[in-house]
Structures are given as structure tokens and as C-alpha cells.
Design a protein around this motif. Sequence first.
Motif, PDB file in Angstrom:
ATOM      1  N   LEU A 165       4.777   4.445  -3.493  1.00  0.00           N
ATOM      2  CA  LEU A 165       4.168   5.776  -3.392  1.00  0.00           C
ATOM      3  C   LEU A 165       3.313   6.066  -4.619  1.00  0.00           C
ATOM      4  CD1 LEU A 165       3.887   8.477  -1.912  1.00  0.00           C
ATOM      5  CD2 LEU A 165       6.006   9.214  -2.981  1.00  0.00           C
ATOM      6  N   LYS A 166       3.842   5.704  -5.801  1.00  0.00           N
ATOM      7  CA  LYS A 166       3.096   5.898  -7.050  1.00  0.00           C
ATOM      8  C   LYS A 166       1.780   5.095  -7.010  1.00  0.00           C
ATOM      9  CE  LYS A 166       3.947   5.595 -12.046  1.00  0.00           C
ATOM     10  NZ  LYS A 166       3.189   4.424 -12.490  1.00  0.00           N
ATOM     11  N   HIS A 167       1.874   3.852  -6.571  1.00  0.00           N
ATOM     12  CA  HIS A 167       0.681   2.999  -6.444  1.00  0.00           C
ATOM     13  C   HIS A 167      -0.326   3.616  -5.464  1.00  0.00           C
ATOM     14  CE1 HIS A 167      -1.815  -0.445  -5.313  1.00  0.00           C
ATOM     15  NE2 HIS A 167      -1.403  -0.296  -4.071  1.00  0.00           N
ATOM     16  N   PHE A 168       0.172   4.133  -4.357  1.00  0.00           N
ATOM     17  CA  PHE A 168      -0.681   4.739  -3.333  1.00  0.00           C
ATOM     18  C   PHE A 168      -1.457   5.936  -3.911  1.00  0.00           C
ATOM     19  CE2 PHE A 168      -1.221   8.002  -0.037  1.00  0.00           C
ATOM     20  CZ  PHE A 168      -1.922   7.304   0.927  1.00  0.00           C
ATOM     21  N   ILE A 169      -0.747   6.807  -4.635  1.00  0.00           N
ATOM     22  CA  ILE A 169      -1.390   7.975  -5.257  1.00  0.00           C
ATOM     23  C   ILE A 169      -2.488   7.534  -6.220  1.00  0.00           C
ATOM     24  CG2 ILE A 169      -1.031   9.968  -6.794  1.00  0.00           C
ATOM     25  CD1 ILE A 169       0.199  10.408  -4.071  1.00  0.00           C
ATOM     26  N   PHE A 201      -0.107   1.897  10.945  1.00  0.00           N
ATOM     27  CA  PHE A 201       0.215   3.135  10.231  1.00  0.00           C
ATOM     28  C   PHE A 201       1.722   3.239  10.012  1.00  0.00           C
ATOM     29  CE2 PHE A 201       1.528   7.657  10.599  1.00  0.00           C
ATOM     30  CZ  PHE A 201       1.076   8.056   9.356  1.00  0.00           C
ATOM     31  N   ALA A 202       2.526   2.842  11.012  1.00  0.00           N
ATOM     32  CA  ALA A 202       3.990   2.932  10.911  1.00  0.00           C
ATOM     33  C   ALA A 202       4.506   2.143   9.704  1.00  0.00           C
ATOM     34  CB  ALA A 202       4.633   2.420  12.194  1.00  0.00           C
ATOM     35  N   GLU A 203       3.911   0.980   9.478  1.00  0.00           N
ATOM     36  CA  GLU A 203       4.332   0.132   8.348  1.00  0.00           C
ATOM     37  C   GLU A 203       3.998   0.798   7.006  1.00  0.00           C
ATOM     38  OE1 GLU A 203       3.547  -4.426   6.740  1.00  0.00           O
ATOM     39  OE2 GLU A 203       2.596  -3.762   8.599  1.00  0.00           O
ATOM     40  N   LEU A 204       2.788   1.344   6.917  1.00  0.00           N
ATOM     41  CA  LEU A 204       2.384   2.061   5.708  1.00  0.00           C
ATOM     42  C   LEU A 204       3.297   3.258   5.473  1.00  0.00           C
ATOM     43  CD1 LEU A 204       0.355   2.852   3.388  1.00  0.00           C
ATOM     44  CD2 LEU A 204      -0.903   4.133   5.137  1.00  0.00           C
ATOM     45  N   ARG A 205       3.523   4.052   6.514  1.00  0.00           N
ATOM     46  CA  ARG A 205       4.319   5.280   6.374  1.00  0.00           C
ATOM     47  C   ARG A 205       5.757   4.949   5.973  1.00  0.00           C
ATOM     48  NH1 ARG A 205       5.557  10.042  10.847  1.00  0.00           N
ATOM     49  NH2 ARG A 205       5.982  11.666   9.308  1.00  0.00           N
ATOM     50  N   TYR A 206       6.327   3.915   6.582  1.00  0.00           N
ATOM     51  CA  TYR A 206       7.696   3.515   6.238  1.00  0.00           C
ATOM     52  C   TYR A 206       7.785   3.163   4.748  1.00  0.00           C
ATOM     53  CZ  TYR A 206      12.098   1.002   6.068  1.00  0.00           C
ATOM     54  OH  TYR A 206      13.361   0.590   5.713  1.00  0.00           O
ATOM     55  N   THR A 207       6.798   2.415   4.258  1.00  0.00           N
ATOM     56  CA  THR A 207       6.803   2.000   2.849  1.00  0.00           C
ATOM     57  C   THR A 207       6.675   3.203   1.929  1.00  0.00           C
ATOM     58  OG1 THR A 207       5.735  -0.053   3.554  1.00  0.00           O
ATOM     59  CG2 THR A 207       5.754   0.396   1.192  1.00  0.00           C
ATOM     60  N   ILE A 208       5.786   4.132   2.253  1.00  0.00           N
ATOM     61  CA  ILE A 208       5.601   5.333   1.435  1.00  0.00           C
ATOM     62  C   ILE A 208       6.880   6.177   1.410  1.00  0.00           C
ATOM     63  CG2 ILE A 208       4.443   7.587   1.444  1.00  0.00           C
ATOM     64  CD1 ILE A 208       1.836   6.133   1.996  1.00  0.00           C
ATOM     65  N   LEU A 209       7.543   6.299   2.550  1.00  0.00           N
ATOM     66  CA  LEU A 209       8.756   7.121   2.639  1.00  0.00           C
ATOM     67  C   LEU A 209       9.945   6.494   1.909  1.00  0.00           C
ATOM     68  CD1 LEU A 209       8.564   8.237   6.387  1.00  0.00           C
ATOM     69  CD2 LEU A 209       8.356   9.725   4.395  1.00  0.00           C
ATOM     70  N   ASN A 258      -3.923  11.277 -12.433  1.00  0.00           N
ATOM     71  CA  ASN A 258      -3.348   9.946 -12.306  1.00  0.00           C
ATOM     72  C   ASN A 258      -2.889   9.421 -13.674  1.00  0.00           C
ATOM     73  OD1 ASN A 258      -3.059   7.159 -12.078  1.00  0.00           O
ATOM     74  ND2 ASN A 258      -4.787   6.916 -10.681  1.00  0.00           N
ATOM     75  N   PRO A 259      -1.569   9.349 -13.922  1.00  0.00           N
ATOM     76  CA  PRO A 259      -1.095   8.956 -15.259  1.00  0.00           C
ATOM     77  C   PRO A 259      -1.502   7.546 -15.673  1.00  0.00           C
ATOM     78  CG  PRO A 259       0.725   9.809 -13.900  1.00  0.00           C
ATOM     79  CD  PRO A 259      -0.453   9.629 -12.995  1.00  0.00           C
ATOM     80  N   SER A 260      -1.635   6.630 -14.715  1.00  0.00           N
ATOM     81  CA  SER A 260      -1.893   5.234 -15.109  1.00  0.00           C
ATOM     82  C   SER A 260      -3.305   5.045 -15.662  1.00  0.00           C
ATOM     83  CB  SER A 260      -1.629   4.274 -13.954  1.00  0.00           C
ATOM     84  OG  SER A 260      -2.621   4.373 -12.976  1.00  0.00           O
ATOM     85  N   VAL A 261      -4.280   5.790 -15.149  1.00  0.00           N
ATOM     86  CA  VAL A 261      -5.635   5.636 -15.701  1.00  0.00           C
ATOM     87  C   VAL A 261      -5.696   6.187 -17.130  1.00  0.00           C
ATOM     88  CG1 VAL A 261      -6.851   5.607 -13.482  1.00  0.00           C
ATOM     89  CG2 VAL A 261      -6.506   7.801 -14.638  1.00  0.00           C
ATOM     90  N   LEU A 262      -4.856   7.193 -17.416  1.00  0.00           N
ATOM     91  CA  LEU A 262      -4.825   7.751 -18.770  1.00  0.00           C
ATOM     92  C   LEU A 262      -4.264   6.738 -19.776  1.00  0.00           C
ATOM     93  CD1 LEU A 262      -3.631  11.392 -18.009  1.00  0.00           C
ATOM     94  CD2 LEU A 262      -5.943  10.659 -18.626  1.00  0.00           C
ATOM     95  N   LEU A 310      -5.893  -2.389   4.072  1.00  0.00           N
ATOM     96  CA  LEU A 310      -6.484  -3.734   4.092  1.00  0.00           C
ATOM     97  C   LEU A 310      -6.065  -4.537   2.864  1.00  0.00           C
ATOM     98  CD1 LEU A 310     -10.065  -2.891   5.374  1.00  0.00           C
ATOM     99  CD2 LEU A 310      -8.415  -4.374   6.519  1.00  0.00           C
ATOM    100  N   ILE A 311      -6.153  -3.912   1.702  1.00  0.00           N
ATOM    101  CA  ILE A 311      -5.820  -4.612   0.456  1.00  0.00           C
ATOM    102  C   ILE A 311      -4.339  -4.984   0.423  1.00  0.00           C
ATOM    103  CG2 ILE A 311      -5.604  -4.298  -2.055  1.00  0.00           C
ATOM    104  CD1 ILE A 311      -8.189  -2.553  -1.862  1.00  0.00           C
ATOM    105  N   ASP A 312      -3.486  -4.042   0.850  1.00  0.00           N
ATOM    106  CA  ASP A 312      -2.035  -4.263   0.783  1.00  0.00           C
ATOM    107  C   ASP A 312      -1.470  -4.882   2.067  1.00  0.00           C
ATOM    108  OD1 ASP A 312      -2.177  -3.260  -1.748  1.00  0.00           O
ATOM    109  OD2 ASP A 312      -1.423  -1.263  -1.247  1.00  0.00           O
TER     110      ASP A 312
END
Length: 276
Positions: free
Chosen positions: A65-69, A51-59, A140-144, A44-46
Motif C-alpha cells: 500500500l505504501k509503495h502504491f501511494i 483488479f481483484a489481484e491489485l485490490r487484494y494486495t492493497i487490502l 510522499n515521505p520516500s521522495v523527501l 503493468l509494472i507490478d
Amino acid sequence: MLEPSIVKDEEIEFLIKDVYDLYGYDFSLYSRASFKRRVNRICLIDRFTSFAELRYTILNDPDYLKHFIEEITVNVTEMFRDPHFFKKLREEILPQLGTYPLIRIWVAGCSTGEEAYSMAILLREANLYHKCLIYGTDINPSVLETARSGVFPMNQMKIYSENYMLSGGKKDFSDYYTANYDSARFDKSLQEKLILSTHNLVSDSSFNSFQLIICRNVMIYFEKALQERVFHLFDASLENLGYLALGSKETLRFSNLDKFYHQIEDQKIWKKVDHQ
């Protein structure tokens, strides 16, 4: 109005496999309901419409992918959250730990570091700060990076200050930070005993022995098998007579390690009794 569910249950399984194969993060034992809720929120935010669109972007987009994690693993936190817990630490647990020549504390799943800074303040007020080490870890490295900066939103200081006072704080909370427009920079001395590093509770092993381990509101996202694995990691990392502190909805009661721990009355704190 209910938010639409973009990702279905069977698609979640594909996604978990993709993320593991590509990035090595294993979400297979995370609570499916929680994982699915967070994935749908990300869609929703992005503004993904399928699902296909999300999966394509992650792959195909390592940065995404880093943002998703980061979005999946972020935990909401605040300083002196649940003040009665910190009051118990202040009045009963820290005097016990004060008998050790060196106090090692692990704040696991520390997110942006508010709990680690809260511990530093508690230890300083108990005159124990000079002989402690606080290890703050997160997947999660970014929160650190936020934790390392020691800079937090100014609009949070009112609730942090109230929490601090309710936890038995005696000083003016603003003594610990410098206000700068819309942010508050915490005193650098509160970082002197703070060691921040990435650590994955799912796959990484014990790295030291501790007298106090704090892991609050992290394991509510884990299935029972993963909770048990993490409890064994904490047990291997905790000295005899050390303390394990969990979140308000978490418990050792159903673990096979329960018999080796004594719960401190009315608190989510367990003391490890002698066992090898």
C-alpha cells in the motif's frame, strides 16, 4: 500498441474508497483520467493481471500500500526546469524579495527536491541565501528522503547544467556538486536553509506565511474543486504582495481568488494584491 487497461472506471471508485479507509489518503478529487492512467501503469509494472489481484494486495499488504501511494503521487521533476521561469525569478522576483529581512519560500509538492535546490542556488547567487528559509513539502515521505540526501543521478547533470545556464547562471554548475561514479552529491551548504517535511495539500492546513509559493505541475492532477481548495490554502499562506508560481498548464484565471492577484506578464507567476 496501446497498453491494456486493467482497471475500469467503476473499479477506480472502489480503489479510492479502499485507500482512504485504510490509509487516510483522499484521492476522491484527483483527476480520474490521471489517477486511472497511473493505476494501470502500476498494474503493468507490478504484473497484476486483474483488479481483484491489485485490490487484494492493497487490502492485505501494508508495505505494498505504501509503495502504491508513492507511485500514484510521484511527480517528474528536474533542476531549473523551464529555465525562463527561473530567469524571471532571478531577474525580477528575487530583487523584490530581497527587501525583506527574512525571505520565506514554500516549494509545495517538491518531490525529490530538485526545485528546492534550484531555489537555494538562485538565492545564493543573489546574495540572499543568508536570510532565507526554503520549505519543501510533499505528500510522499520516500521522495523527501531523496531530497534530504542531496544525491541525484549523474546522468541528469548535463540537462541540469544546460537549464542552469539558460536561467542566467553565471558559474560552472559542477561547482555545486561532487561527482561520485554514477551519482552527484550536492554541496551540504545548499541544505542549511532547507526544511523538508510531509504535507498533504488535500487535507493539511497552512503552517506559515510566505513571500513566495512555488507549486508547479502538481494541480494538473486535481479536479477543479480540489484546485480551488488548494488555491485558498496558498492564499491563506501568502503575504500581501507575495508571489504564487504555478506550472505551465495551471492558472489562477478561473479561481474566485483571481481578482486579488495580478499576473506577471507572460509568466505563470501571480502577485497578490492587498486584500484581507
